[in-house]
Design a protein around this motif. Structure first.
Motif, PDB file in Angstrom:
ATOM      1  N   PRO A 184      -2.434 -27.027 -34.549  1.00 26.61           N
ATOM      2  CA  PRO A 184      -0.906 -27.110 -34.922  1.00 26.61           C
ATOM      3  C   PRO A 184      -0.055 -27.734 -33.906  1.00 26.61           C
ATOM      4  O   PRO A 184       0.810 -28.305 -34.084  1.00 26.61           O
ATOM      5  N   VAL A 185      -0.697 -27.960 -32.613  1.00 24.30           N
ATOM      6  CA  VAL A 185       0.032 -28.985 -31.719  1.00 24.30           C
ATOM      7  C   VAL A 185      -0.138 -30.410 -32.434  1.00 24.30           C
ATOM      8  O   VAL A 185       0.941 -31.142 -32.083  1.00 24.30           O
ATOM      9  N   VAL A 186      -1.136 -30.802 -32.599  1.00 21.17           N
ATOM     10  CA  VAL A 186      -1.406 -32.029 -33.352  1.00 21.17           C
ATOM     11  C   VAL A 186      -0.453 -32.333 -34.380  1.00 21.17           C
ATOM     12  O   VAL A 186       0.256 -33.420 -34.473  1.00 21.17           O
ATOM     13  N   GLN A 187      -0.132 -31.220 -35.283  1.00 21.35           N
ATOM     14  CA  GLN A 187       0.799 -31.418 -36.281  1.00 21.35           C
ATOM     15  C   GLN A 187       2.201 -31.584 -36.065  1.00 21.35           C
ATOM     16  O   GLN A 187       2.842 -32.399 -36.590  1.00 21.35           O
ATOM     17  N   ALA A 188       2.391 -30.887 -34.960  1.00 22.14           N
ATOM     18  CA  ALA A 188       3.785 -31.102 -34.312  1.00 22.14           C
ATOM     19  C   ALA A 188       3.859 -32.197 -33.459  1.00 22.14           C
ATOM     20  O   ALA A 188       4.976 -32.908 -33.739  1.00 22.14           O
ATOM     21  N   VAL A 189       2.912 -32.864 -32.973  1.00 19.40           N
ATOM     22  CA  VAL A 189       3.079 -34.421 -32.513  1.00 19.40           C
ATOM     23  C   VAL A 189       3.197 -35.305 -33.594  1.00 19.40           C
ATOM     24  O   VAL A 189       3.747 -36.294 -33.186  1.00 19.40           O
ATOM     25  N   ILE A 190       2.472 -35.097 -34.558  1.00 19.88           N
ATOM     26  CA  ILE A 190       2.735 -36.117 -35.636  1.00 19.88           C
ATOM     27  C   ILE A 190       4.104 -36.106 -36.125  1.00 19.88           C
ATOM     28  O   ILE A 190       4.631 -37.225 -36.527  1.00 19.88           O
ATOM     29  N   ALA A 191       4.937 -35.060 -36.301  1.00 18.77           N
ATOM     30  CA  ALA A 191       6.236 -34.969 -36.679  1.00 18.77           C
ATOM     31  C   ALA A 191       6.893 -35.769 -35.639  1.00 18.77           C
ATOM     32  O   ALA A 191       8.123 -36.318 -36.373  1.00 18.77           O
ATOM     33  N   THR A 192       6.774 -35.988 -34.478  1.00 22.32           N
ATOM     34  CA  THR A 192       7.629 -36.914 -33.467  1.00 22.32           C
ATOM     35  C   THR A 192       7.367 -38.468 -33.828  1.00 22.32           C
ATOM     36  O   THR A 192       8.068 -39.021 -33.047  1.00 22.32           O
ATOM     37  N   LYS A 193       6.512 -38.533 -34.621  1.00 19.75           N
ATOM     38  CA  LYS A 193       5.990 -40.110 -34.847  1.00 19.75           C
ATOM     39  C   LYS A 193       5.749 -41.137 -33.612  1.00 19.75           C
ATOM     40  O   LYS A 193       6.844 -41.836 -33.402  1.00 19.75           O
ATOM     41  N   PRO A 194       4.763 -40.650 -32.937  1.00 19.02           N
ATOM     42  CA  PRO A 194       4.437 -41.631 -31.503  1.00 19.02           C
ATOM     43  C   PRO A 194       3.773 -42.652 -31.951  1.00 19.02           C
ATOM     44  O   PRO A 194       3.424 -42.745 -33.367  1.00 19.02           O
ATOM     45  N   ASP A 195       3.698 -43.683 -31.432  1.00 20.97           N
ATOM     46  CA  ASP A 195       2.903 -44.719 -31.785  1.00 20.97           C
ATOM     47  C   ASP A 195       1.408 -44.434 -31.720  1.00 20.97           C
ATOM     48  O   ASP A 195       0.639 -45.263 -32.441  1.00 20.97           O
ATOM     49  N   VAL A 196       0.907 -43.661 -30.775  1.00 18.68           N
ATOM     50  CA  VAL A 196      -0.527 -43.514 -30.504  1.00 18.68           C
ATOM     51  C   VAL A 196      -0.642 -42.118 -30.017  1.00 18.68           C
ATOM     52  O   VAL A 196       0.378 -41.459 -29.171  1.00 18.68           O
ATOM     53  N   ILE A 197      -1.634 -41.357 -30.523  1.00 18.59           N
ATOM     54  CA  ILE A 197      -1.902 -40.079 -29.921  1.00 18.59           C
ATOM     55  C   ILE A 197      -3.151 -40.233 -29.058  1.00 18.59           C
ATOM     56  O   ILE A 197      -4.296 -40.712 -29.597  1.00 18.59           O
ATOM     57  N   ILE A 198      -3.136 -39.891 -27.890  1.00 19.42           N
ATOM     58  CA  ILE A 198      -4.469 -39.785 -26.938  1.00 19.42           C
ATOM     59  C   ILE A 198      -4.982 -38.101 -26.994  1.00 19.42           C
ATOM     60  O   ILE A 198      -4.117 -37.599 -26.610  1.00 19.42           O
ATOM     61  N   ILE A 199      -6.092 -37.962 -27.273  1.00 16.10           N
ATOM     62  CA  ILE A 199      -6.446 -36.624 -27.410  1.00 16.10           C
ATOM     63  C   ILE A 199      -7.715 -36.226 -27.053  1.00 16.10           C
ATOM     64  O   ILE A 199      -8.729 -37.295 -27.295  1.00 16.10           O
ATOM     65  N   ALA A 200      -7.977 -35.028 -26.513  1.00 19.51           N
ATOM     66  CA  ALA A 200      -9.212 -34.300 -26.276  1.00 19.51           C
ATOM     67  C   ALA A 200      -9.563 -33.500 -27.405  1.00 19.51           C
ATOM     68  O   ALA A 200      -8.983 -32.349 -27.278  1.00 19.51           O
ATOM     69  N   PRO A 201     -10.216 -33.867 -28.422  1.00 17.69           N
ATOM     70  CA  PRO A 201     -10.730 -33.003 -29.425  1.00 17.69           C
ATOM     71  C   PRO A 201     -11.381 -31.606 -29.046  1.00 17.69           C
ATOM     72  O   PRO A 201     -12.294 -31.724 -28.286  1.00 17.69           O
ATOM     73  N   THR A 202     -11.081 -30.303 -29.264  1.00 18.80           N
ATOM     74  CA  THR A 202     -11.564 -29.059 -29.072  1.00 18.80           C
ATOM     75  C   THR A 202     -12.797 -28.875 -29.845  1.00 18.80           C
ATOM     76  O   THR A 202     -13.391 -27.816 -29.725  1.00 18.80           O
ATOM     77  N   ASP A 203     -12.891 -29.435 -30.838  1.00 18.13           N
ATOM     78  CA  ASP A 203     -13.907 -29.501 -31.809  1.00 18.13           C
ATOM     79  C   ASP A 203     -14.262 -30.599 -32.773  1.00 18.13           C
ATOM     80  O   ASP A 203     -13.416 -31.297 -33.014  1.00 18.13           O
ATOM     81  N   SER A 204     -15.490 -31.203 -32.861  1.00 26.21           N
ATOM     82  CA  SER A 204     -15.866 -32.331 -33.030  1.00 26.21           C
ATOM     83  C   SER A 204     -15.760 -32.468 -34.578  1.00 26.21           C
ATOM     84  O   SER A 204     -15.781 -33.728 -35.290  1.00 26.21           O
ATOM     85  N   LYS A 205     -15.378 -31.536 -35.347  1.00 22.52           N
ATOM     86  CA  LYS A 205     -15.175 -31.383 -36.784  1.00 22.52           C
ATOM     87  C   LYS A 205     -13.732 -31.129 -37.176  1.00 22.52           C
ATOM     88  O   LYS A 205     -13.297 -31.690 -38.049  1.00 22.52           O
ATOM     89  N   ALA A 206     -13.185 -30.020 -36.605  1.00 22.91           N
ATOM     90  CA  ALA A 206     -12.204 -29.192 -37.061  1.00 22.91           C
ATOM     91  C   ALA A 206     -10.863 -30.133 -36.976  1.00 22.91           C
ATOM     92  O   ALA A 206      -9.875 -30.110 -37.469  1.00 22.91           O
ATOM     93  N   LEU A 207     -10.924 -31.178 -35.929  1.00 25.83           N
ATOM     94  CA  LEU A 207      -9.718 -31.955 -35.422  1.00 25.83           C
ATOM     95  C   LEU A 207      -9.776 -33.359 -36.337  1.00 25.83           C
ATOM     96  O   LEU A 207      -8.873 -34.153 -36.423  1.00 25.83           O
ATOM     97  N   TYR A 208     -10.824 -33.476 -37.220  1.00 25.82           N
ATOM     98  CA  TYR A 208     -10.869 -34.865 -38.031  1.00 25.82           C
ATOM     99  C   TYR A 208      -9.793 -35.021 -38.885  1.00 25.82           C
ATOM    100  O   TYR A 208      -8.913 -35.852 -39.017  1.00 25.82           O
TER     101      TYR A 208
END
Length: 328
Positions: free
Chosen positions: A82-106
């Motif tokens: 949900p945090v990623v979804q909220a971040v996408i809505a703000t339309k940044p140029d780039v997301i730097i992320i530490a995924p908490t799961d190797s599959k679920a965040l894809y």
């Protein structure tokens, strides 16, 4: 990779070899700074990610780019997606992320790239990292191997059982640490490896694992903890069983509580990663991708081991995790 003499030297080698990796193609946009950079750490209120954020801000400052940090309340995909979804809505140029799961965040990150938002992975990664412009991490297999060598050295030839308390399956960094530890411990034939058990991010579960192991294996000589949650639970269980002095603990935590564990003699050593360096590298590659400059697809930073003996040295103090960013 063969480990050279000296703990720090062994892991620094990983940094050097990373620089030899072929560079990937940069982003095609050729846009100009300043940029909107979003950083999504693995969890809130963790000084490790505070240091990553400091590194990102230091690199972003050079181009006048802004950095906004939005963190999940727990280290789980259920909270991070949900945090990623909220971040996408703000339309940044780039997301730097530490995924908490190797599959679920894809899937959510794929949604970001489909909207023209670039992605850089830091610390942890994805099972399929092809959607990312770059990955920045530590050589966690090598770090786990050195943790095993450190524990074996601290035990000084003693016989006994050794347990790994891991975080949860699917977290790439801790899985690699456990893998490296198992490989490294194979060189210590007097120690019987009991394998790993998962705490699933729970201090209480980690404590229960160690308590249960003590009951079944009274010869328990050492515990390797792959993350702060596990170390806290391990320390608690050993204290309750009056086994703190009988069982040697090597952890992966240079947050303030982890350093206090060394100072108090509850933990013999902590493997210290270099999150500030990871942040600098991640933001640098992000800007390169946005401007069309060459991008290094994978960067590995080094690590070192902190003990009560070297805790006050400049090299170790420099990398202790903190929310307070270095001046300059």
């Amino acid at each position: 990779m063969r480990v050279r003499s000296g703990v720090a030297a062994a892991l620094v080698l990983a940094t050097a070899t990373a620089g030899l990796a072929a560079c990937g193609s940069g982003g095609a946009s050729g846009a100009k700074a300043p940029f909107k950079i979003a950083f999504v750490p693995g969890v809130a209120n963790d000084a490790y990610y505070g240091s990553v954020a400091c590194g990102i801000r230091a690199a972003a400052k050079k181009t006048g780019s802004s950095v906004k940090v939005q963190a999940p309340k727990s280290f789980t995909p259920a909270d991070q997606v949900p945090v990623v979804q909220a971040v996408i809505a703000t339309k940044p140029d780039v997301i730097i992320i530490a995924p908490t799961d190797s599959k679920a965040l894809y899937a959510p990150l794929k949604r970001a790239t489909s909207q023209g938002i670039k992605v850089v992975l830091v610390d942890t990664t994805l099972q399929d990292p092809s959607l990312a412009e770059a990955e920045v991490t530590s050589d966690n297999v090598e770090a786990g191997t050195v943790a095993a060598q450190t524990l074996a050295k601290l035990l000084g030839g003693r016989q006994g059982s050794v347990l790994t308390v891991n975080l949860s399956a699917g977290v790439t960094t801790t899985d690699d640490r456990a893998k490296g530890f198992a490989q490294g411990l194979a060189a210590a034939p007097k120690l019987t490896y009991l394998g790993q058990q998962y705490s699933n991010n729970s201090v209480q579960t980690a404590a229960s694992i160690v308590s249960g192991t003590l009951a079944k294996h009274p010869d328990l000589a050492g515990v390797f903890s792959t993350a702060a949650f596990n170390t806290e639970g391990t320390v608690s269980a050993l204290k309750s069983a009056n086994k703190s002095s009988a069982v040697t603990v090597v952890g992966f935590d240079a947050n303030p509580p982890g350093i206090k564990q060394i100072q108090d003699g509850q933990v013999a050593a902590q493997v210290v990663l270099k999150p500030y360096d990871e942040g600098v590298a991640a933001a640098t590659q992000a800007v390169n991708a946005l401007t069309g400059a060459p991008v290094q697809k994978k960067t590995e930073t080094g690590a070192l081991v902190a003990t009560k003996t070297n805790l006050g040295t400049p090299e170790v103090k420099k990398y202790l995790y903190s929310f307070t960013c270095p001046a300059g």
